[in-house]
Design a protein around this motif. Structure first.
Motif, PDB file in Angstrom:
ATOM      1  N   GLU A   1       0.397  -0.988  -0.255  1.00 56.81           N
ATOM      2  CA  GLU A   1      -0.299  -0.142   0.084  1.00 56.81           C
ATOM      3  C   GLU A   1       0.970   0.959  -0.032  1.00 56.81           C
ATOM      4  N   THR A   2       1.825   1.771   1.254  1.00 56.75           N
ATOM      5  CA  THR A   2       2.886   2.457   1.024  1.00 56.75           C
ATOM      6  C   THR A   2       3.358   2.898  -0.246  1.00 56.75           C
TER       7      THR A   2
ATOM      8  N   THR B   1       2.878   5.509  -2.665  1.00 60.35           N
ATOM      9  CA  THR B   1       3.691   6.885  -3.032  1.00 60.35           C
ATOM     10  C   THR B   1       4.024   6.874  -4.866  1.00 60.35           C
ATOM     11  N   ILE B   2       4.221   6.055  -5.506  1.00 58.07           N
ATOM     12  CA  ILE B   2       4.353   5.869  -6.622  1.00 58.07           C
ATOM     13  C   ILE B   2       3.169   6.773  -7.180  1.00 58.07           C
ATOM     14  N   LEU B   3       2.745   6.716  -6.491  1.00 55.21           N
ATOM     15  CA  LEU B   3       1.392   7.312  -7.946  1.00 55.21           C
ATOM     16  C   LEU B   3       1.384   9.055  -6.993  1.00 55.21           C
TER      17      LEU B   3
ATOM     18  N   GLU C   1      14.687   2.580  -9.098  1.00 54.46           N
ATOM     19  CA  GLU C   1      15.496   2.366  -8.636  1.00 54.46           C
ATOM     20  C   GLU C   1      16.596   3.786  -7.907  1.00 54.46           C
ATOM     21  N   SER C   2      16.439   5.053  -8.750  1.00 55.34           N
ATOM     22  CA  SER C   2      16.894   6.611  -8.057  1.00 55.34           C
ATOM     23  C   SER C   2      15.862   6.708  -7.212  1.00 55.34           C
ATOM     24  N   ALA C   3      14.714   6.818  -7.086  1.00 51.67           N
ATOM     25  CA  ALA C   3      13.602   6.776  -6.051  1.00 51.67           C
ATOM     26  C   ALA C   3      13.743   6.053  -4.600  1.00 51.67           C
ATOM     27  N   LYS C   4      14.466   4.232  -4.889  1.00 49.68           N
ATOM     28  CA  LYS C   4      14.495   3.816  -4.392  1.00 49.68           C
ATOM     29  C   LYS C   4      14.301   4.364  -2.527  1.00 49.68           C
ATOM     30  N   GLY C   5      14.990   5.335  -2.555  1.00 47.47           N
ATOM     31  CA  GLY C   5      16.003   5.621  -0.832  1.00 47.47           C
ATOM     32  C   GLY C   5      14.547   6.310  -0.315  1.00 47.47           C
ATOM     33  N   PHE C   6      13.891   7.718  -0.608  1.00 50.76           N
ATOM     34  CA  PHE C   6      12.610   8.059  -0.821  1.00 50.76           C
ATOM     35  C   PHE C   6      11.641   6.818  -0.610  1.00 50.76           C
ATOM     36  N   ILE C   7      11.777   5.791  -1.363  1.00 53.50           N
ATOM     37  CA  ILE C   7      10.225   4.852  -1.047  1.00 53.50           C
ATOM     38  C   ILE C   7      10.598   4.128   0.409  1.00 53.50           C
TER      39      ILE C   7
ATOM     40  N   SER D   1      12.134   5.245   3.044  1.00 53.39           N
ATOM     41  CA  SER D   1      11.922   6.000   3.863  1.00 53.39           C
ATOM     42  C   SER D   1      10.949   6.259   4.471  1.00 53.39           C
ATOM     43  N   LYS D   2       9.762   6.192   2.613  1.00 46.70           N
ATOM     44  CA  LYS D   2       8.069   6.300   3.362  1.00 46.70           C
ATOM     45  C   LYS D   2       7.567   4.906   3.845  1.00 46.70           C
ATOM     46  N   ILE D   3       7.870   3.949   3.641  1.00 44.61           N
ATOM     47  CA  ILE D   3       7.929   2.776   4.059  1.00 44.61           C
ATOM     48  C   ILE D   3       8.218   2.850   5.979  1.00 44.61           C
ATOM     49  N   ALA D   4       9.643   2.573   6.492  1.00 43.50           N
ATOM     50  CA  ALA D   4       9.597   3.287   7.442  1.00 43.50           C
ATOM     51  C   ALA D   4       9.138   4.628   7.953  1.00 43.50           C
ATOM     52  N   ASP D   5       8.503   5.027   8.240  1.00 42.36           N
ATOM     53  CA  ASP D   5       6.944   6.083   8.589  1.00 42.36           C
ATOM     54  C   ASP D   5       6.279   4.871   8.370  1.00 42.36           C
ATOM     55  N   ARG D   6       5.469   4.376   7.520  1.00 46.50           N
ATOM     56  CA  ARG D   6       4.166   3.582   7.645  1.00 46.50           C
ATOM     57  C   ARG D   6       4.094   2.625   8.553  1.00 46.50           C
ATOM     58  N   ILE D   7       6.256   1.444   9.094  1.00 50.18           N
ATOM     59  CA  ILE D   7       5.624   0.191   9.060  1.00 50.18           C
ATOM     60  C   ILE D   7       7.004   0.055  11.061  1.00 50.18           C
ATOM     61  N   GLN D   8       6.174  -0.229  12.157  1.00 49.46           N
ATOM     62  CA  GLN D   8       7.584  -0.108  13.016  1.00 49.46           C
ATOM     63  C   GLN D   8       7.889  -1.213  12.805  1.00 49.46           C
ATOM     64  N   THR D   9       8.914  -1.705  12.730  1.00 48.65           N
ATOM     65  CA  THR D   9       9.867  -2.102  13.051  1.00 48.65           C
ATOM     66  C   THR D   9      11.292  -1.559  13.145  1.00 48.65           C
ATOM     67  N   ARG D  10      12.098  -2.830  13.880  1.00 53.64           N
ATOM     68  CA  ARG D  10      13.782  -2.318  13.947  1.00 53.64           C
ATOM     69  C   ARG D  10      14.317  -1.950  12.490  1.00 53.64           C
ATOM     70  N   TYR D  11      13.673  -3.553  11.868  1.00 50.71           N
ATOM     71  CA  TYR D  11      15.002  -2.720  10.687  1.00 50.71           C
ATOM     72  C   TYR D  11      13.936  -2.682  10.033  1.00 50.71           C
ATOM     73  N   THR D  12      13.720  -1.571   8.689  1.00 52.38           N
ATOM     74  CA  THR D  12      13.534  -1.034   7.235  1.00 52.38           C
ATOM     75  C   THR D  12      13.443  -1.919   6.368  1.00 52.38           C
ATOM     76  N   PRO D  13      13.301  -2.929   6.501  1.00 55.13           N
ATOM     77  CA  PRO D  13      13.696  -3.958   4.555  1.00 55.13           C
ATOM     78  C   PRO D  13      13.932  -2.151   4.149  1.00 55.13           C
ATOM     79  N   VAL D  14      15.250  -3.978   3.295  1.00 52.24           N
ATOM     80  CA  VAL D  14      15.616  -2.848   1.630  1.00 52.24           C
ATOM     81  C   VAL D  14      14.410  -3.629   1.114  1.00 52.24           C
ATOM     82  N   ILE D  15      14.253  -2.470   0.010  1.00 49.11           N
ATOM     83  CA  ILE D  15      13.837  -3.145  -1.199  1.00 49.11           C
ATOM     84  C   ILE D  15      13.960  -3.319  -2.606  1.00 49.11           C
TER      85      ILE D  15
END
Length: 139
Positions: free
Chosen positions: A15-16, A20-22, A68-74, A76-90
């Motif tokens: 969903e995130t 984010t893409i849209l 691939e260029s926007a991967k970092g931004f995306i 960071s949006k995932i990190a804002d949405r899910i509350q885990t110890r590690y943000t998954p590398v996409i």
């Protein structure tokens, strides 16, 4: 980790990334993208995002480069949405299932048209044969 938790994390990532893409990405290279599904590793440190891109090969390559260029931004949006110890590398993976399905439907449609044309040709030739048989009987 339970598979239910992984499924919830995968759904949240899907969903995130979709929103984010849209709504948030302004890169003109990124267009005609559909996020199909997400696979999250059991340790929640990586995630594969399966996407479908419509267009020719050049447009697909440009879109993948933009993602691939926007991967970092995306991410960071995932990190804002899910509350885990590690943000998954996409990692973005092109899924060709949609394209394969469209190609299969196109081929089946062509075969149907050919069969109908053959059926019409057989019907008309058999009607002509019946007509000549009836003429010889009347004589």
């Amino acid at each position: 980790m339970t598979s239910r938790r992984l499924a919830k994390i995968a759904q949240a990532i899907l969903e995130t990334v979709s929103t984010t893409i849209l709504l948030h990405l302004r890169d003109p290279r990124i267009k005609n993208v559909t996020v199909l599904h997400v696979e999250v590793a059991p340790d929640v440190q990586s995630a594969k995002i399966y996407i479908s891109i419509m267009g020719d090969e050049k447009a697909k390559a440009l879109c993948m480069h933009g993602l691939e260029s926007a991967k970092g931004f995306i991410q960071s949006k995932i990190a804002d949405r899910i509350q885990t110890r590690y943000t998954p590398v996409i990692k973005f993976v092109q899924d060709t299932a949609v394209k394969d399905a469209l190609d299969t439907i196109r081929i089946l449609d062509e075969l149907q048209v050919e069969r109908e044309a053959e059926g019409l040709a057989e019907n008309s030739s058999s009607e002509e044969q019946r007509g000549t048989d009836e003429e010889t009987l009347h004589e």
